[in-house]
Enzyme design. Structure first.
Site, PDB file in Angstrom:
ATOM      1  CE  LYS A  72       5.582-109.546   4.865  1.00  0.00           C
ATOM      2  NZ  LYS A  72       4.159-109.836   5.023  1.00  0.00           N
ATOM      3  CG  ASN A  93       3.315-107.451   0.609  1.00  0.00           C
ATOM      4  OD1 ASN A  93       3.000-106.388   0.078  1.00  0.00           O
ATOM      5  ND2 ASN A  93       2.595-108.549   0.449  1.00  0.00           N
ATOM      6  N   GLY A 132      -6.236-113.622  15.884  1.00  0.00           N
ATOM      7  CA  GLY A 132      -4.850-113.197  15.690  1.00  0.00           C
ATOM      8  C   GLY A 132      -4.749-111.688  15.612  1.00  0.00           C
ATOM      9  N   GLY A 135       1.163-109.630  12.210  1.00  0.00           N
ATOM     10  CA  GLY A 135       1.302-108.868  10.970  1.00  0.00           C
ATOM     11  C   GLY A 135       0.197-109.151   9.965  1.00  0.00           C
ATOM     12  CE1 TYR A 229       2.607-121.300   1.940  1.00  0.00           C
ATOM     13  CE2 TYR A 229       1.658-119.263   2.766  1.00  0.00           C
ATOM     14  CZ  TYR A 229       2.757-120.006   2.391  1.00  0.00           C
ATOM     15  OH  TYR A 229       3.999-119.468   2.472  1.00  0.00           O
ATOM     16  N   GLY A 250      -5.825-120.789   2.624  1.00  0.00           N
ATOM     17  CA  GLY A 250      -4.684-119.882   2.659  1.00  0.00           C
ATOM     18  C   GLY A 250      -4.035-119.726   1.295  1.00  0.00           C
TER      19      GLY A 250
HETATM   20  P1  ATR Z   1       2.270-113.180  10.876  1.00  0.00           P
HETATM   21  O1  ATR Z   1       3.135-112.134  10.267  1.00  0.00           O
HETATM   22  O2  ATR Z   1       2.183-114.451  10.064  1.00  0.00           O
HETATM   23  O3  ATR Z   1       0.930-112.662  11.243  1.00  0.00           O
HETATM   24  P2  ATR Z   1       3.070-112.926  13.626  1.00  0.00           P
HETATM   25  O4  ATR Z   1       3.059-111.440  13.459  1.00  0.00           O
HETATM   26  O5  ATR Z   1       4.187-113.566  14.364  1.00  0.00           O
HETATM   27  O6  ATR Z   1       3.031-113.641  12.209  1.00  0.00           O
HETATM   28  O7  ATR Z   1       1.674-113.346  14.293  1.00  0.00           O
HETATM   29  C1  ATR Z   1       1.376-114.647  14.678  1.00  0.00           C
HETATM   30  C2  ATR Z   1      -0.048-114.678  15.235  1.00  0.00           C
HETATM   31  O8  ATR Z   1      -0.378-116.029  15.583  1.00  0.00           O
HETATM   32  C3  ATR Z   1      -0.213-113.861  16.519  1.00  0.00           C
HETATM   33  O9  ATR Z   1      -1.525-113.342  16.568  1.00  0.00           O
HETATM   34  C4  ATR Z   1       0.006-114.917  17.603  1.00  0.00           C
HETATM   35  O10 ATR Z   1      -0.577-114.606  18.849  1.00  0.00           O
HETATM   36  P3  ATR Z   1       0.253-113.725  19.955  1.00  0.00           P
HETATM   37  O11 ATR Z   1       0.264-112.327  19.422  1.00  0.00           O
HETATM   38  O12 ATR Z   1      -0.563-113.839  21.174  1.00  0.00           O
HETATM   39  O13 ATR Z   1       1.616-114.343  20.050  1.00  0.00           O
HETATM   40  C5  ATR Z   1      -0.730-116.080  16.969  1.00  0.00           C
HETATM   41  N1  ATR Z   1      -0.370-117.388  17.528  1.00  0.00           N
HETATM   42  C6  ATR Z   1       0.764-118.107  17.287  1.00  0.00           C
HETATM   43  N2  ATR Z   1       0.721-119.276  17.967  1.00  0.00           N
HETATM   44  C7  ATR Z   1      -0.463-119.304  18.634  1.00  0.00           C
HETATM   45  C8  ATR Z   1      -1.092-120.242  19.506  1.00  0.00           C
HETATM   46  N3  ATR Z   1      -0.527-121.413  19.807  1.00  0.00           N
HETATM   47  N4  ATR Z   1      -2.318-119.934  19.982  1.00  0.00           N
HETATM   48  C9  ATR Z   1      -2.920-118.774  19.675  1.00  0.00           C
HETATM   49  N5  ATR Z   1      -2.379-117.841  18.857  1.00  0.00           N
HETATM   50  C10 ATR Z   1      -1.168-118.100  18.344  1.00  0.00           C
END
Ligand code: ATR
Length: 290
Positions: A72, A93, A132, A135, A229, A250
């Site tokens: 991406k 995307n 969150g 991305g 989802y 989702g």
């Molecule tokens: P995407 O492209 O699907 O958004 P990503 O960029 O890897 O995937 O983002 C994942 C998100 O889920 C992030 O906000 C991550 O928090 P961190 O930035 O602190 O890592 C969050 N996330 C994943 N597992 C988590 C958990 N167990 N508790 C809280 N936040 C979580």
């Protein structure tokens, strides 16, 4: 699927891994429903082959592509033009090939916005709590920031939320706040929130019994959106339903984001019902681990 002809336009999705993508059934169902002479395929493209893949798109006249992990961000450098969302997010995307000129778009944010609206919820002046800062969260924040009354972004790594909030404040001149995703911060911010968006992967298979939100913090006048989802109904969605909140799953975000790509490629209005049915059908056939 329509019969393939000498004029069939090829669209597809590139990523690594790619075999579990839901896009081919969703997009082909839509092409077929509108009797468009288009076909949608999945291409397994490794990171080292991305440049060649995009050259191939130009060389073969592939009409449109969706781009997923891990391409991406890197794909942007091979495109001729990108939209404002792509510029802000640093990721695309969707690619449209117009006579060899490749334009990049990001449909995640507009997809989330449309999922909200088309499911009867409004954003104007509403207080939004976004969990969150990855991305997907970034894309949602970018598309929600301008219209929402307020936006609070909480993330496990708080610096990411703060950086995102700062960037949005600079862009939109609004007071958007970012902070740490602690249970007490979620509880506190939920008290007067109108819309809650889970843009983390928490609740996704295999962590299906997890949610960042305690059931007792949910309330009837809340709109709850979950980007997860798989499963179709997350623990957060179940708890929200029980609390009497409005739930936007989702799957809705997935199909509206796919619909936005479809509209970029075809110039036609996407048959949402057909796309939703194809997505749900595929999700129920593949079980909950795909
Ligand atoms: P995407 O492209 O699907 O958004 P990503 O960029 O890897 O995937 O983002 C994942 C998100 O889920 C992030 O906000 C991550 O928090 P961190 O930035 O602190 O890592 C969050 N996330 C994943 N597992 C988590 C958990 N167990 N508790 C809280 N936040 C979580």
């Amino acid at each position: 699927m329509m019969a393939i002809s000498g004029k069939t336009r090829v669209c597809g999705v590139i990523g690594d891994p790619i075999e579990h993508t839901l896009s081919p059934p969703i997009q082909n169902a839509a092409f077929s429903h509108l009797k468009l002479d288009f076909v949608f395929l999945a291409f397994h493209v490794k990171a080292a082959d991305l440049e060649n893949a995009i050259r191939g798109m130009r060389g073969l006249g592939i009409h449109g592509l969706n781009v997923t992990m891990p391409h991406k961000s890197t794909v942007i450098s091979y495109l001729d033009k990108v939209d404002s969302a792509v510029k802000f997010l640093g990721s695309a995307n969707t690619i449209l090939n117009r006579d060899g000129k490749l334009s990049g778009f990001s449909t995640d944010g507009v997809g989330a916005l449309k999922a909200l609206r088309e499911n009867g919820a409004e954003l104007a002046e509403k207080k939004v709590l976004l969990l969150g800062a990855g991305g997907a969260a970034k894309a949602i924040a970018f598309s929600f920031a301008q219209e929402a009354g307020s936006l609070c972004i909480l993330n496990r790594v708080p610096e990411k939320a703060a950086v995102l909030a700062d960037a949005l404040n600079r862009m939109f001149g609004k007071k958007i706040v970012g902070g740490a995703l602690s249970p007490s911060a979620v509880q506190k911010n939920l008290r007067d929130a109108d819309i809650l968006v889970n843009a983390t992967s928490v609740g996704m298979h295999p962590t299906v019994n997890q949610s960042l939100v305690a059931p007792q913090w949910l309330k009837p006048n809340l709109v709850v959106m979950d980007i997860v989802y798989n499963p179709v109904e997350t623990k957060l969605a179940k708890d929200a339903k029980t609390a009497g909140a409005k739930v936007i799953s989702g799957v809705e975000m997935l199909i509206y984001q796919g619909a936005a790509s479809f509209e970029i490629w075809t110039g036609r209005s996407a048959p949402i019902g057909v796309m939703r049915k194809a997505a749900l059908n595929k999700l129920s056939n593949t079980g909950e681990n795909k």
